[in-house]
Design an enzyme around this catalytic site. Structure first.
Site, PDB file in Angstrom:
ATOM      1  CG  ASP A 345      17.978  75.914 -95.291  1.00  0.00           C
ATOM      2  OD1 ASP A 345      17.699  76.962 -94.657  1.00  0.00           O
ATOM      3  OD2 ASP A 345      16.889  75.694 -96.122  1.00  0.00           O
ATOM      4  CD  GLU A 546      11.556  77.639 -95.094  1.00  0.00           C
ATOM      5  OE1 GLU A 546      12.221  76.476 -95.138  1.00  0.00           O
ATOM      6  OE2 GLU A 546      11.997  78.608 -95.363  1.00  0.00           O
TER       7      GLU A 546
END
Length: 860
Positions: A345, A546
């Site tokens: 990620d 997020e």
């Protein structure tokens, strides 16, 4: 090193027959074809799998997926790999972001893949047309197969975050976010959504989708709660298989065909179970709990043939997953027999201890196959990785395994055979972007996701023959109803005209009543000309993604109850109120429930707001048009601190349980006297240690900062060094050089919600050892997401200190608030700055609850 040099199997490597055997170690369905005994395997294989660090429990399943033409694909992998240079192999493992590379970079290096992050577009044009997306994809593809500079003709692949539709593209169909889809509990519908998404993605020439998210969310304070289908693994497992099948096609039919994209099951593993719901935090579950709760989505997705898995930012019992060999290699690749690729990620490798964004052998050795490396760190990372292979820090065998996996995915996806992006079957068919058939599926999903929490006196469904007031700031706001990951990363900064073909909730109601004698009046603030028979109030959370969405408790509009004031004003006038609540998680809305006659959890419905009107209103003849179908896939809290209330918990006592959802005509269960007093006391809060992860040090100057990655670092204004006080590196020594404003700050990737600490009368505390007194004022401040710069002069307190002795200083958080600091989104809670000379060491920097009354500096 000569980039044209070819790397062949080295002395002692395996012969072709052994390569065939090695397929067996990762693909269980070919075991019968292997005639070589296990004892002949060696680590020099291109598919070698490292020995496990400990025995993996047998409850982790071996997953067998029968892919077509598997033996031919493995032979092809071996052939391609044998011709590749080391540089070409490493380039396959580097995934930069489109803001940080050019077409010429692709031609020179031949990256195996690239991505556009949330809110990133071709030429950084938010309004880029599908034709411009295709043009960019075509240019990158052609550069990747141009061997004039790098000697490689391996096609690249483009990955994107299409998490609720092709959400970066203007005009695309945006489906309800996963939390709403979980409430629908309809796997067949989910597969249809994924198939429609795949088509819209393919129109723009993109190969790879970073979805589905299969997090099982256990603490609803997490800012990514809405990306989870449920708090329970049952729905997640079934949905993961359905989404993967919809995106990729069935492994025995249309697998990765012309209308399909590569899927990614993410984030491996346990991202939904971190302590405190902290994004990128620590999951402290046992291994059995990790499997039972958090791994079921991977069982479902991998069984359906998912080709890629994304590693998670979070840690498991203190170890970052990007560097966890046991999870990535021993469990996922060896035990579960996953033979696809593992992608990182967003610079997640840089969070591993001892790593930085541009230097991290640990993650490759742990089992990561592709670095996701946005920013300009990709180039030094590429060079450092080559150096680490040449030095033996990373083995060639591990590189060969990673590249084999990347090639396997590309071969299965047909990227070597398919036409270039501009010539594929769906490319440029712009009518598929936001196609009516796709919008119809999305509208159905909206209808089925709605959950009716309250329906006093059977107010719903509404007759079309009434005077109706539509109000609330989410009624005519497509961006707000769509949430985060909507055109931009956080879903902010969007206007209704940037959603062509979409329908706001207001517009959907207007269309519904178009042929009736009902009257509609709209105002954001609840004003009206003629008193209505009923008011529909649409309100809820502002968009977030997020990090930015993390909360410290679940109270809705804490300290700013503007929506409640609107509800109470309507209620006071005797107007029946239907509340439509837009949110990415269950929230404590007891007061809002009390002020509503009917209350609908609408989640984040996306672009097809008409689905709400379909359910709220009767047909013109008075019959029910569409009943409610949604049931809670997340338990609803009865207090602001009840963020960890989950199905099958001991002492399970939510306000509304998992699977709750009224149907028309059923008895209402919620009254109008729910408790509205928060039980927040601060007693459950623990001190926030600002010297440990996720907090990180940085040089601060002129409202900018530069992260510190080394134990010793220096710039023109100051120097920084870790020091030992009581334990290893538990202190930081900073020296200001007196050549301009300089500061040392502690920050995080994302804003932190300190409201609970402020309400709990907390103070900022730190210990310091003064080595030389400041020659100019020394100031404390903090940085917030909103404009705030509360300067607190601590010069007198510092000057009173005895040189060479450790002392403590504490400051009431209210001092910051009185100077304009907003505690809901604090980016850097500690910034120490001066224009003069000074040298001191710092230790035990923390924010401690219930200490303001004894703070050295108080602001009552």
């Amino acid at each position: 090193m000569n980039k044209k040099r070819r790397f062949l199997p080295t002395t002692g490597g395996l012969k072709t027959t052994i390569y065939k055997c090695l397929i067996v170690t990762t693909i269980t369905f070919t075991q019968s074809s292997c005639q070589q005994p296990e004892s002949e395997y060696t680590e020099s294989s291109t598919a070698a799998v490292s020995m496990p660090t400990k025995k993996v429990p047998e409850y982790w399943p071996k997953i067998s997926v029968k892919h077509a033409n598997q033996e031919a694909i493995e032979r092809r992998i071996t052939e391609i790999l044998s011709t590749m240079t080391l540089e070409q192999k490493v380039a396959q493992m580097i995934q930069p972001e489109i803001r940080d590379i050019t077409v010429e970079d692709m031609r020179k290096y031949g990256f195996g893949s690239y991505l556009n992050g949330g809110g990133s577009f071709p030429n950084q044009n938010k309004h880029a047309t599908p034709a411009e997306w295709i043009k960019y994809a075509e240019a990158m593809y052609q550069a990747s197969i141009d061997d004039s500079l790098d000697g490689s003709t391996i096609p690249t692949m483009w990955g994107t975050d299409a998490v609720h539709g092709h959400n970066n593209v203007i005009g695309a169909t945006l489906f309800p976010h996963n939390i709403g889809l979980g409430a629908a509990n309809n796997p067949a519908l989910i597969e249809s959504i994924a198939a429609a998404t795949a088509k819209e993605v393919m129109v723009t020439g993109i190969d790879w989708v970073f979805a589905p998210t299969v997090a099982v969310v256990r603490d609803d304070r997490w800012g990514r709660t809405y990306e989870g289908y449920s708090e329970d693994p049952e729905i997640v497992k079934e949905y993961s298989a359905a989404i993967v099948k919809g995106l990729q096609g069935s492994v025995d039919s249309d697998f990765l065909g012309d209308q399909r994209v590569i899927a990614t099951v993410k984030h491996f593993l346990g991202d939904g179970g971190t302590v405190g719901g902290d994004d990128q935090g620590d999951n402290i579950a046992t291994e059995k709990q990790l499997f039972d709760l958090h791994a079921q989505g991977y069982v479902g997705g991998l069984t359906a043939g998912a080709q890629t898995v994304m590693a998670s930012f979070n840690s498991w019992n203190g170890k970052k997953n990007h560097g966890n060999k046991y999870l990535l290699t021993d469990v996922l690749k060896n035990r579960m027999a996953f033979d696809g690729l593992v992608v990182g990620d967003w610079n997640g490798h840089g969070q591993i201890k001892g790593c930085s964004n541009d230097n991290c052998s640990q993650t490759i050795n742990a089992g990561l196959d592709i670095y996701m490396v946005p920013t300009d760190a990709w180039k030094p990372l590429y060079e450092n990785t080559l150096s680490q292979i040449n030095s033996g820090e990373i083995s060639v065998n591990r590189i060969n395994d990673a590249v084999s996996r990347i090639l396997r995915v590309k071969l299965r996806a047909g990227l070597f055979e398919k036409p270039s992006p501009a010539k594929r079957s769906l490319s440029g068919k712009v009518a598929l972007i936001g196609a009516q058939a796709h919008r119809d599926v999305a509208r159905q999903a909206v209808r089925e996701s709605l959950v009716l929490l309250k329906n006093k006196n059977n107010l719903l469904p509404l007759s079309q023959h009434q005077n109706i007031l539509i109000t609330g700031d989410a009624a005519d706001n497509i961006g707000k109803q769509s949430g985060g990951w909507t055109i931009t990363w956080q879903g902010t900064g969007n206007q209704n005209n940037e959603f062509p073909g979409a329908t706001s909730i207001l517009r959907g109601i207007e269309n519904k009543l178009e042929n009736s004698d009902g009257q509609i009046e709209f105002s954001v603030d609840g004003g009206y000309k003629d008193k209505p028979d009923v008011a529909i109030v649409v309100f809820g959370e502002e968009p977030y993604a997020e990090g930015n969405g993390d909360l410290d408790n679940l109270e809705y509009q804490r300290a700013n109850k503007k929506d409640l004031k609107l509800l109470l004003a309507l209620q006071k006038q005797g107007i029946p109120v239907v509340s439509v609540f837009i949110s990415g998680r269950p929230m404590w809305v007891n007061a809002e429930l009390n002020a509503s006659d009917a209350f609908v959890a609408a989640w984040l419905p996306g672009t097809e707001g008409a689905g709400i009107a379909d359910v709220l209103f009767q047909k013109v003849n008075g019959e029910i048009d569409h009943d409610f179908k949604g049931r809670l896939s997340f338990s609803w809290p009865k207090s602001p601190t009840q963020s960890k209330v989950n199905r099958n918990d001991s002492n399970y006592s939510p306000l509304l349980p998992y699977a709750f959802g009224l149907r028309y005509g059923e008895e209402n269960t919620l009254g109008d006297r729910l408790n509205t007093k928060s039980n927040e006391t601060g007693s459950e809060l623990k001190a926030v240690d600002l010297l440990n992860a996720p907090w990180r040090p940085a040089f601060s100057s002129n409202e900018d900062f530069k992260l510190i990655f080394s134990s010793t670092q220096e710039n023109d204004f100051m120097s920084y060094q870790t020091a030992d006080r009581n334990t290893q590196e538990d202190a930081r020594t900073v020296e200001f050089k007196g050549v301009g404003m300089a500061g040392i700050e502690i920050n995080d990737n994302f804003p932190f919600d300190f409201r609970g600490y402020f309400e709990a009368k907390s103070s900022l505390e730190f210990e310091f050892n003064l080595e030389s007194k400041p020659t100019k004022p020394i100031l404390l401040t903090m940085r917030c997401e909103k404009d705030c710069s509360p300067l607190i002069d601590i010069t007198d307190s510092i000057n009173k200190a005895t040189l060479g002795e450790w002392q403590k200083l504490s400051i009431d958080l209210n001092c910051y608030a009185k100077l304009g600091a907003t505690m809901d989104k604090v980016e850097a809670p500690f910034i120490l700055q001066t224009r003069g000379n000074a040298k001191l060491s710092l230790s035990d920097i923390k924010i401690s609850p219930n200490t303001a009354s004894t703070a050295d500096i108080q602001c009552p």
